[in-house]
Design an enzyme around this catalytic site. Structure first.
Site, PDB file in Angstrom:
ATOM      1  N   ASP A 130     -36.029  -8.673  51.143  1.00 20.46           N
ATOM      2  CA  ASP A 130     -34.915  -8.369  51.269  1.00 20.46           C
ATOM      3  C   ASP A 130     -33.855  -7.752  50.671  1.00 20.46           C
ATOM      4  O   ASP A 130     -33.769  -9.213  50.028  1.00 20.46           O
ATOM      5  CB  ASP A 130     -35.075  -8.763  52.691  1.00 20.46           C
ATOM      6  CG  ASP A 130     -35.321  -8.080  54.039  1.00 20.46           C
ATOM      7  OD1 ASP A 130     -36.599  -8.054  53.865  1.00 20.46           O
ATOM      8  OD2 ASP A 130     -36.197  -9.049  55.018  1.00 20.46           O
ATOM      9  N   GLU A 136     -40.761  -3.249  58.016  1.00 17.41           N
ATOM     10  CA  GLU A 136     -41.782  -4.237  57.897  1.00 17.41           C
ATOM     11  C   GLU A 136     -42.991  -4.459  57.344  1.00 17.41           C
ATOM     12  O   GLU A 136     -43.472  -4.548  58.000  1.00 17.41           O
ATOM     13  CB  GLU A 136     -41.864  -4.499  59.798  1.00 17.41           C
ATOM     14  CG  GLU A 136     -40.389  -4.741  60.657  1.00 17.41           C
ATOM     15  CD  GLU A 136     -39.167  -5.526  60.237  1.00 17.41           C
ATOM     16  OE1 GLU A 136     -39.401  -5.603  59.121  1.00 17.41           O
ATOM     17  OE2 GLU A 136     -38.789  -5.462  60.703  1.00 17.41           O
TER      18      GLU A 136
END
Length: 594
Positions: free
Chosen positions: A403, A201
């Site tokens: 991602d 993250e």
């Protein structure tokens, strides 16, 4: 035409660089459910993202082109992609998708819907190719990516073992355990140590005093405020050269839009951001050494300093946003609307706010022009973003992290877009070249040292996605588990027998699985809240059971039949990180760079 003129008239020497970072990760789902949540996630990602990316890399390699991306394969993902359960179940999954496509085709032909029948044939070919590719690879997707790494066409980098959110982990030993286990797993699968790491993250915390944000659920006393190491030190100790952070941590200014957002209205928006705290502007298009002690007091210790690259927000929103970015183009395949029971998609996006009932038919063969147009637009945007730095003595680098599952799974045409970007840059010599972060660091110096505040790429740039009123309860269980695990690993009694080592190794595995940031993320976003809560509670209960087993062993030197059976069952269910070392959780273990 404007873009083509720009590209063909640009200087031939590299004036700037583009570095894609694709972060491939899924939480551990093997032996923990199938559908709608569980193994289905892993199968979908393999068929729709990982195998298509490998096809792109093969086509580019054939033409002498490297994507030169930083590909982060999370350790827990590699463990799953090589797990016997996945190797056995994936062919069955794609076979089901092939059969369902045939059934859809027959239904549409009978209904006189010839266009949908042709799309069903498209899906039949797509999943047949996935099946054939998997068989050709001997089922080893990780080894296939390793080939391109060894050929110098991509760079495979690491991630934390189970994607633990480092700023909120409760002990330095847990941070080190996540990273040390990751590096060992990376070596086993890739054959060498990683140079870079995707910090889960983009969550960064500097060194400094820290207090537990919640109380322990079991009523035990948590330590008072204490000094913590920074993420940069833990990274450096494991010989990791660089990692990534979000833009605002480098610029220390207004926080950009985030690809990770909680439900609308859940977190208050910052309307009046604090002014920059640094008098000197820090460009996000240069790498920096991160200030830190690195476990040494002498100035020479800074030679071991970790390097940080920042995410570029301007180009990023064009790629991940379904509202204003490329995936929201009306011609592309709509992710959400599916035909059941097969789950194939027959409709296109149509428009960003079009109701499901009004989605129009998808034409898979009509998207090539849109892919090429969006690739050219992206290259033009990268060029314009970097233009001000072209005259600098050191060329700027634009980092574009995403991602990996965005490409192919969420945005079906995404892998083709990546390939098109690589070809545009290769063929038109734009003055901007693709490069991995390691290659850039080998050629150019850092832009000095930087001290950063805590933050992430989550909503509002802080910890809110992972620590909020909906998720705080998870940490009330996690923190006591981290402290007890540290205590047991430090005491060292587990080293005396193989049985003791087995118990504590599994305790460390369950702690790693408990620490996965995916559980809080899924709870906050509501994407799979029930599943995430169940998974957290399951690993918490299994960790607690292992604690009881250890205490019994500690007292009696042996286990009864029930305890031995339960230990074996938990080991079999969560059989990851075969070479895990509980010594990584001991106080002071490996606190110096190797």
């Amino acid at each position: 035409m404007e873009v083509q003129v720009l590209l063909t008239t640009a200087a031939q020497r590299p004036m700037g660089f583009l570095s894609f970072t694709l972060h491939a990760h899924l939480p551990y789902v093997v032996n923990h459910g199938t559908w709608p949540h569980g193994m289905e996630w892993l199968h979908e990602a393999a068929a729709e993202t990982y195998l298509p990316l490998l096809r792109v890399l093969r086509r580019l390699e054939k033409n002498g082109i490297g994507l030169q991306c930083n590909l982060s394969l999370s350790p827990i993902l590699m463990e799953q992609l090589t797990h016997p359960v996945f190797l056995a179940e994936f062919p069955k999954y794609v076979t089901r998708k092939i059969v369902s496509a045939r059934e859809d085709e027959a239904f549409f032909i009978q209904s006189g819907e010839n266009h949908y029948a042709e799309t069903a044939r498209f899906w039949h070919r797509f999943f047949t190719q996935a099946h054939d590719d998997f068989e050709a690879l001997g089922g080893n997707i990780v080894a296939a990516f390793r080939h391109f790494h060894e050929a110098g066409l991509i760079e495979i980098i690491a991630c934390c073992a189970t994607h633990g959110y480092l700023p909120l982990l409760g002990t330095d030993e847990s941070v080190r355990g996540q990273i040390r286990t990751a590096v060992a797993t990376h070596r086993r699968h890739i054959g060498e140590s990683p140079r870079g790491m995707w910090i889960p993250e983009c969550g960064y915390r500097p060194a400094g005093d820290w207090s537990y944000p919640v109380a322990a659920a079991d009523g035990s006393a948590l330590p008072p405020q204490f000094a913590r190491i920074g993420v940069e030190q833990a990274v450096s100790e494991s010989d990791i050269d660089y990692f990534f952070v979000d833009t605002h941590l480098v610029e220390e200014s207004e926080r950009p839009a985030s690809p990770y957002r909680p439900p609308k209205g859940f977190v208050p928006r910052v309307l009046d951001p604090a002014p920059p705290q640094q008098s000197q502007y820090r460009s996000p298009y240069r790498p920096y050494y991160v200030e830190g002690s690195y476990g040494k007091d002498d100035p020479g210790g800074k030679l071991d300093a970790a390097t940080v690259f920042a995410r570029d927000p301007r180009t990023g929103v064009q790629v991940w946003s379904g509202d204003i970015g490329y995936p929201g183009d009306g011609a592309y395949c709509d992710f959400h609307k599916k035909r059941w029971p097969g789950g194939h998609r027959y409709w296109r996006v149509t428009g960003p706010h079009v109701d499901m009932a009004d989605k129009e038919p998808y034409h898979p063969h009509d998207v090539e022009a849109r892919v090429q147009s969006h690739a050219s637009h992206f290259v033009h945007l990268v060029y314009e973003t970097l233009r001000d730095g072209f005259s600098d003595s050191i060329p700027p680098i634009l980092c574009a992290p995403f991602d990996a599952e965005l490409f192919g799974h969420w945005w079906f045409e995404g892998p083709l877009w990546l390939e098109a970007v690589a070809r545009v840059l290769h063929e038109y010599r734009a003055g901007v070249e693709l490069i991995s972060c390691s290659d850039y660091l080998a050629k150019y110096p850092r832009a000095g040292f930087i001290a950063m505040h805590e933050g992430s790429w989550g909503a509002e740039g802080g910890n809110q996605v992972w620590m909020n009123p909906e998720t705080a309860w998870t940490y009330t269980h996690l923190y006591p588990a981290e402290l007890y695990t540290r205590e047991v690993c430090t005491a060292g009694q587990w080293r005396e027998t193989e049985l003791g080592a087995r118990i504590v190794r599994q305790m460390c595995r369950e702690l790693l699985l408990l620490e996965s940031s995916d559980w809080q993320f899924l709870i906050t976003t509501g994407a799979a809240r029930d599943y995430a809560e169940l998974r957290f509670l399951t690993h918490n209960e299994e960790w607690g059971e292992l604690k009881s087993i250890w205490q019994s062993y500690e007292q009696n030197g042996e286990l009864n039949e029930h305890q031995a059976t339960r230990l074996a069952a938990i080991e079999e269910r969560d059989s990851v990180f075969a070479e895990i070392d509980p010594g990584d959780w001991a106080v002071g273990a490996k606190a110096e760079r190797d």
